[in-house]
Scaffold this active site. Sequence first.
Site, PDB file in Angstrom:
ATOM      1  CE  LYS A  79      -4.020   2.010   2.413  1.00  0.00           C
ATOM      2  NZ  LYS A  79      -4.943   1.898   3.542  1.00  0.00           N
ATOM      3  CB  SER A 154      -8.242   3.653   2.293  1.00  0.00           C
ATOM      4  OG  SER A 154      -7.438   3.108   3.325  1.00  0.00           O
ATOM      5  CB  SER A 178      -8.570   0.926   5.285  1.00  0.00           C
ATOM      6  OG  SER A 178      -9.308   2.086   5.032  1.00  0.00           O
TER       7      SER A 178
HETATM    8  N1  GLN Z   1     -13.435   4.224   5.485  1.00  0.00           N
HETATM    9  C1  GLN Z   1     -12.984   4.727   6.760  1.00  0.00           C
HETATM   10  C2  GLN Z   1     -12.582   6.157   6.570  1.00  0.00           C
HETATM   11  O1  GLN Z   1     -12.840   6.674   5.554  1.00  0.00           O
HETATM   12  C3  GLN Z   1     -11.829   3.908   7.253  1.00  0.00           C
HETATM   13  C4  GLN Z   1     -10.589   4.144   6.480  1.00  0.00           C
HETATM   14  C5  GLN Z   1      -9.425   3.399   7.003  1.00  0.00           C
HETATM   15  O2  GLN Z   1      -9.572   2.400   7.721  1.00  0.00           O
HETATM   16  N2  GLN Z   1      -8.250   3.904   6.704  1.00  0.00           N
HETATM   17  O3  GLN Z   1     -12.027   6.776   7.429  1.00  0.00           O
END
Ligand code: GLN
Length: 485
Positions: A79, A154, A178
């Site tokens: 990532k 994400s 994410s």
């Molecule tokens: N979708 C959640 C957010 O937008 C979690 C994102 C994540 O775990 N980095 O914050």
Amino acid sequence: MSELWELTAHEAQDGLRAKEFSSVELTESVLTRVDAVEDRVNAYITRTDEVAREQAREADARFAAGTATPLTGIPFAVKDLIVTKGVRTTAGSRMLGDFVPPYDSHVYEQLKRAGAVMVGKANMDEFAMGSSTEHSAYGVTRNPWDTDRVPGGSSGGSAAAVAAGECIAALGSDTGGSIRQPAALCGVVGLDPTYGRVSRFGIIAFGSSLDQVGPIGRDVEDVATILDGIGSHDPRDSTSDPAPRPDMRHYLGRDVAGKKIGVPREYFIDGMDDGVRTRIDEALRHLESLGCEVDTDLSLPMTEHALAVYYLIAPSEASSNLARYDGVKYGLSERGGSMWENMEQTREQGFGDEVKRRIMLGVYALSAGYYDQFYLKAQKVRTLITNEFREAFTRYDVLVTPTTPGVAFPVGDKLDDPYAMYLNDIYTLPSAVAGLPALSLPCGLSEGLPVGLQIIGDVGAEGTILQIGHAFEGALDEANRLAPL
Ligand code: GLN
């Protein structure tokens, strides 16, 4: 078996050790697959073909020398918020479009030490803020099961790459879901470790009290192996837990009869897809057939507050963490005006809309006059959520829930409605807020799209989660699924 890129990491290991093929051949197979499908998937922000070839040659030398580890020679997607020395690391943002880090993150150091191969830096929502990978400055990643749909986020690039065969395994990061949510939507396995289990050194920060790096793979065994590979204690992260780490693969294949599973009813909301509900009901019956004691008469009433708590704490921490992008030390730098004008221009140009929204939310929640009402209150409710889980784990070994309320949604569907987007994480946020480990693994399809089963454990209970996940996966015989791309 037709192509090397279709293997799991442990199958690939077996073949490498038996000298059926080399890491160079495995890596070339993956790179050819990337060439074939990447224009439809867009899983990578930066491809690192030459790094991969070099690392594959080194891996083959290790096999020859007898110094290989379980991750040696395995092609990974990393990532793009995981800092890699000499390889551009953008966090999905224009702000870091030219950022070439001068050092390695702890997890990438561990991958290198293990002899793994990096295929590329995976696409992601900007600074990990999002659930669809649509908030990337480098284009949306497409779900390999249906390229009109999102892969989740994400870590959407990481999950899509695993599902599409553009790597064998991947690293993602999870702040509120994410790793698990994209793993669920792409039909692969993802683990969010206990907070403090994996070092955050060299991870571009979003919400520092929530962020964890974790593995995404094609089956539970691969995920266990990767956690063993990246999870060593690291004194450079003050929240890295110094406790000794048991070998995760030791838990695999063990009997799960008698394990107590709680199924909290708050995770079965009105708005969830019928297809998801059906698959989860079947999964619970599978777990029962393995001898687990499944109790559906469980209520965790604090669950419904996790969304509000998360969307106060994560943006508050983000607003502080992202203050460093001022155009002075690194990253985008607009010049020509006064110091204040340059900073304003840098942040105006460098950040996307969702990131700006989070910064505004966070700054508001932290501001004098609102701090007690929002940030401090959220921290108190966070403690109540944590205590409620703690109490549940006096009675249950694990909790089982859906990972998401629905399957992968069409690209563009929730882009104009941030709240609808945030709701996609309602099942992954509570354990994140409490710092607990949680696994998502495939439990079948609904309308031709993958459904994820979530197994949440107590602090440090990755072994138990993986044990139950592994037994479940064996019962369903759905290991090593690839998207029909
Ligand atoms: N979708 C959640 C957010 O937008 C979690 C994102 C994540 O775990 N980095 O914050």
